[in-house]
Design a protein around this motif. Structure first.
Motif, PDB file in Angstrom:
ATOM      1  N   LEU A 198      12.377  66.612 -13.382  1.00  0.00           N
ATOM      2  CA  LEU A 198      11.886  65.265 -13.626  1.00  0.00           C
ATOM      3  C   LEU A 198      10.423  65.242 -13.215  1.00  0.00           C
ATOM      4  O   LEU A 198      10.091  65.525 -12.061  1.00  0.00           O
ATOM      5  N   GLN A 239       6.983  63.110 -12.644  1.00  0.00           N
ATOM      6  CA  GLN A 239       6.579  61.744 -12.327  1.00  0.00           C
ATOM      7  C   GLN A 239       5.062  61.707 -12.174  1.00  0.00           C
ATOM      8  O   GLN A 239       4.473  62.560 -11.504  1.00  0.00           O
ATOM      9  N   SER A 289       7.925  58.283 -15.290  1.00  0.00           N
ATOM     10  CA  SER A 289       8.666  59.536 -15.129  1.00  0.00           C
ATOM     11  C   SER A 289       9.231  59.952 -16.482  1.00  0.00           C
ATOM     12  O   SER A 289       9.448  59.115 -17.366  1.00  0.00           O
ATOM     13  N   GLU A 306      19.904  59.946  -8.993  1.00  0.00           N
ATOM     14  CA  GLU A 306      19.028  59.081  -9.787  1.00  0.00           C
ATOM     15  C   GLU A 306      18.144  59.880 -10.734  1.00  0.00           C
ATOM     16  O   GLU A 306      17.975  59.525 -11.901  1.00  0.00           O
ATOM     17  N   ARG A 336      18.097  59.681 -14.890  1.00  0.00           N
ATOM     18  CA  ARG A 336      16.898  59.376 -15.683  1.00  0.00           C
ATOM     19  C   ARG A 336      16.696  60.409 -16.789  1.00  0.00           C
ATOM     20  O   ARG A 336      16.336  60.075 -17.922  1.00  0.00           O
TER      21      ARG A 336
END
Length: 475
Positions: free
Chosen positions: A15, A17, A42, A71, A75
């Motif tokens: 991920l 960001q 993100s 989390e 995402r």
């Protein structure tokens, strides 16, 4: 309709960001900049980004990766699910998150969190690989390629396999069609593997020699060493004369994700039957445009691609044309557009395009579709189909984007692009330009630039039809 066999992407998903803001002062308690945050975005990174980019190019894509729970994992699933089919490996730990803190678009620091380990593949992975028409391994050195490695040797014997290596990962499997390290990775991998030839030097021949020796060391059909804004070198085992592919444009911007764009394009091209030389040429052009459009953080990149994005008889507006115009305007730049049939590109066209590009900060060329050319020029035209005309124009260094329109004039297209300046050659007057009226809707300006006399598609076609003797006499 027969279902398209998938392009399979295998690798480590992250991920990414970006926390972006402004920095105009230092903290009172340390010599560190204070960032006033304006935005926080993100998106999937690593193999997830490569899979998304491959899907946006019109491929059916399956991503084999480990994501786990939490989390960050949620995402990534939500972002990829509209266009990428996920086949998940067992995963222990938390998904890695890479956070860049930016000030006015420039990275200040990166913070990495999370670490996970993928488990062994199951039957679904084997089934997907049996159906693959090509495979891209996006290795970020976090274990996914290693977990699936024993299955990939057989895959490389059946379909094109592209391996984007990482110094912390394993080498490509023998038989890979193409490996795609960047210059720094190639130097590190050459030092680690100790293939003959050394690791020094930044000349093109040095990169070529490293690529050729890595290809021989790994047992790959070819290695392309990507060189950022310089383009790429394509080398084969034991080859002394590699192919150099320069970038079509110098693309200032965020290069984050350019390697994934390159590898995804190359894999898609090989899946469609292209030779490695053709695949690398496409990949260099796509990577340069990707950076010019803002890289992985570009507006619109994460919009879901339409199901019929590749349908139709020919190209329409290139995905980057409107995005490019918006990005240039957002930073206060001047968007320039011009248009025409460009049936046989000649010196008059090139001179006009070069001069038009000097007027502003980007040049978008609006091109008549084949049907539009036939209506304007009559039977037998165009001489060159629209796909080839777009390809030739996009290959010019002075052209930043190309868009195609079906109408007799580009007025509807211009209302979408909203250029600041519309340029035509000196064989027109401002009174003859319907586009001039349209540009006044947003306070744009129409310009007529000098045109190189004696050059026209009609005249070139007429002379080409003459005998050699008559052609010489007509000069």
């Amino acid at each position: 309709m027969t279902r398209q066999r998938p392009l399979v992407v295998i690798g480590d998903t992250l991920l990414d960001q970006d926390i972006d803001g402004t920095a105009t002062r230092l903290a009172p308690d340390a010599p560190a900049p204070v960032v006033e945050v304006r935005s926080d975005h993100s998106r999937p990174g690593g193999a997830g980004l490569a899979a998304w980019l491959a899907a946006r190019s019109g491929n059916e894509v399956v991503l084999i990766t480990g994501i786990g729970e939490g989390e960050a994992a949620d995402r990534v699933r939500a972002a990829l699910s509209p266009a990428v089919h996920l086949v998940e490996l067992p995963y222990t730990g938390t998904l890695p998150v890479k956070t860049r803190v930016m000030a006015d678009g420039r990275p200040l620091v990166r913070v990495d969190r999370g670490h996970g380990s993928p488990g062994p593949p199951g039957g679904q992975v084997r089934a997907v690989l049996r159906e693959a028409r090509a495979v891209l391994v996006a290795d970020y050195g976090r274990g996914t390629a290693t977990a699936v490695r024993e299955l990939l040797g057989d895959v490389a014997r059946r379909v094109p396999l592209v391996w984007d290596p990482h110094p912390r990962g394993g080498p490509p499997v023998a038989g890979a069609r193409l490996a795609t390290p960047n210059a720094g990775e190639a130097r590190t991998l050459a030092a680690a593997g100790h293939p003959p030839g050394g690791t020094g030097g930044d000349a093109l021949r040095d990169h070529g020699r490293r690529g050729a020796r890595l290809a021989e060391h790994w047992g790959c059909a070819a290695v392309t060493v990507t060189l950022g804004e310089r383009g790429a070198i394509l080398a084969r085992p034991g080859e002394d004369n590699p192919m150099y592919v320069p970038a079509p444009q110098i693309a200032p911007g965020d290069p984050c994700g350019a390697g994934d764009r390159f590898a995804a394009t190359a894999a898609g091209a090989l899946a469609d039957g292209a030779l490695p030389e053709e695949a690398v040429q496409r990949a260099v052009g796509d990577a340069a445009r990707f950076v010019a459009d803002g890289g992985a953080a570009a507006p619109g990149l994460w919009e879901t691609p339409a199901p019929d994005a590749t349908a139709g008889s020919g190209p329409r507006e290139t995905p980057d044309a409107r995005t490019l115009a918006e990005r240039v305007r957002a930073r206060g730049g001047t968007v320039v557009a011009t248009g025409g049939c460009f049936d046989l590109l000649h010196a008059g066209h090139v001179g006009l395009l070069q001069n038009a590009r000097r007027v502003g900060d980007c040049l978008i060329v609006c091109v008549n579709s084949d049907a539009s050319v036939r209506r304007l020029k009559g039977p037998g035209r165009p001489l060159t189909p629209v796909a080839d005309r777009v390809s030739v124009l996009a290959g010019l260094g002075c052209v930043d984007a190309v868009a195609v329109f079906d109408e007799d004039t580009p007025e509807r297209l211009l209302r979408g692009l909203r250029p600041d300046v519309w340029v035509k050659g000196g064989d027109y007057t401002l009174d003859e330009l319907p586009e001039a009226v349209v540009l006044r809707e947003w306070n744009g300006q129409a310009l007529v630039l000098p045109y190189l006399d004696g050059r026209s598609t009609t005249e070139l076609a007429r002379r080409a039809a003459l005998s050699p003797t008559a052609r010489q006499a007509s000069r």
